[in-house]
Design an enzyme around this catalytic site. Structure first.
Site: not given
Length: 216
Positions: A134-136, A138, A189
């Site tokens: 999630m967030c950065i 990925p 996400t």
């Protein structure tokens, strides 16, 4: 009871794990009737940020020691993570994911993963066990999975282009939604890449946890 490994990158949005994302992740795992174990690399942070002023401060801190604050002390060194013991993996965001678990924040499309993070994440990928980022976080996905893997960081053009240059297929995504790569059993996400409130972040994180548990 399904068991989820959660890898934290420290404690605090600017230099570690994003605390709201981490806590919401643990909450939704527990509410779904699963269990979790937190892990973090036993290394020095890239740097330590004063979250009140935004300025760098000294002395620097240890990622595992800081992450233990979120996990209420129930955390293990990342070297002890064995994918065979878990059904799935989740990695919350925060800049620590791009500073301590990898160096994407510094090197962008030339990024590399922390060796222990790479070993652990690859173990889940090779075992075809589900993983959620999630967030950065990925930004690490194309360094773990094969070219063309589907993921999202939301809709930031520069970051999306960097992920695509690393080999990922970036898909724009709303804050309250998820992107699923069925082939790789991978869920992502945007969370606080887009979230304007804890409720925004919660919506996507709840969906990510539910999708991951369904896959496992």
């Amino acid at each position: 009871m399904k068991k989820i490994a959660v890898i934290l990158a420290g404690c605090g949005v600017y230099d570690g794990a994003e605390i709201n994302e981490a806590v919401l992740t643990l909450l939704h795992i527990a509410k779904a009737g699963a269990s979790y174990q937190c892990f973090a690399p036993d290394i020095e942070q890239l740097h330590t940020i004063n979250h009140l002023s935004g300025e760098q401060m000294t002395p620097n801190r240890n990622v595992l020691v800081e992450a233990a604050r979120i996990a209420r002390g129930d955390i293990k060194a990342l070297t002890l993570l064995d994918a065979n013991d878990f059904d799935a993996l989740i990695v919350p965001g925060g800049f620590g994911a791009a500073k301590n678990l990898c160096d994407f924040a510094i090197n962008g499309s030339q990024a590399q993963l922390n060796p222990e993070m790479l070993r652990a994440a690859k173990a889940f990928a090779n075992a075809k066990k589900p993983a959620g980022y999630m967030c950065i976080a990925p930004a690490m996905i194309p360094l773990i999975y094969s070219a063309g893997v589907k993921t999202t960081i939301g809709n930031d053009v520069d970051t999306a282009n960097a992920l695509q240059s690393l080999g990922a297929q970036h898909i724009d995504c709303a804050v309250d939604d998820i992107v699923i790569d069925e082939q790789h059993k991978l869920v992502s996400t945007p969370a606080y890449m887009l979230a304007q409130s804890i409720l925004d972040a919660d919506a996507g994180i709840e969906k990510l946890v539910a999708a991951l548990l369904k896959m496992s």
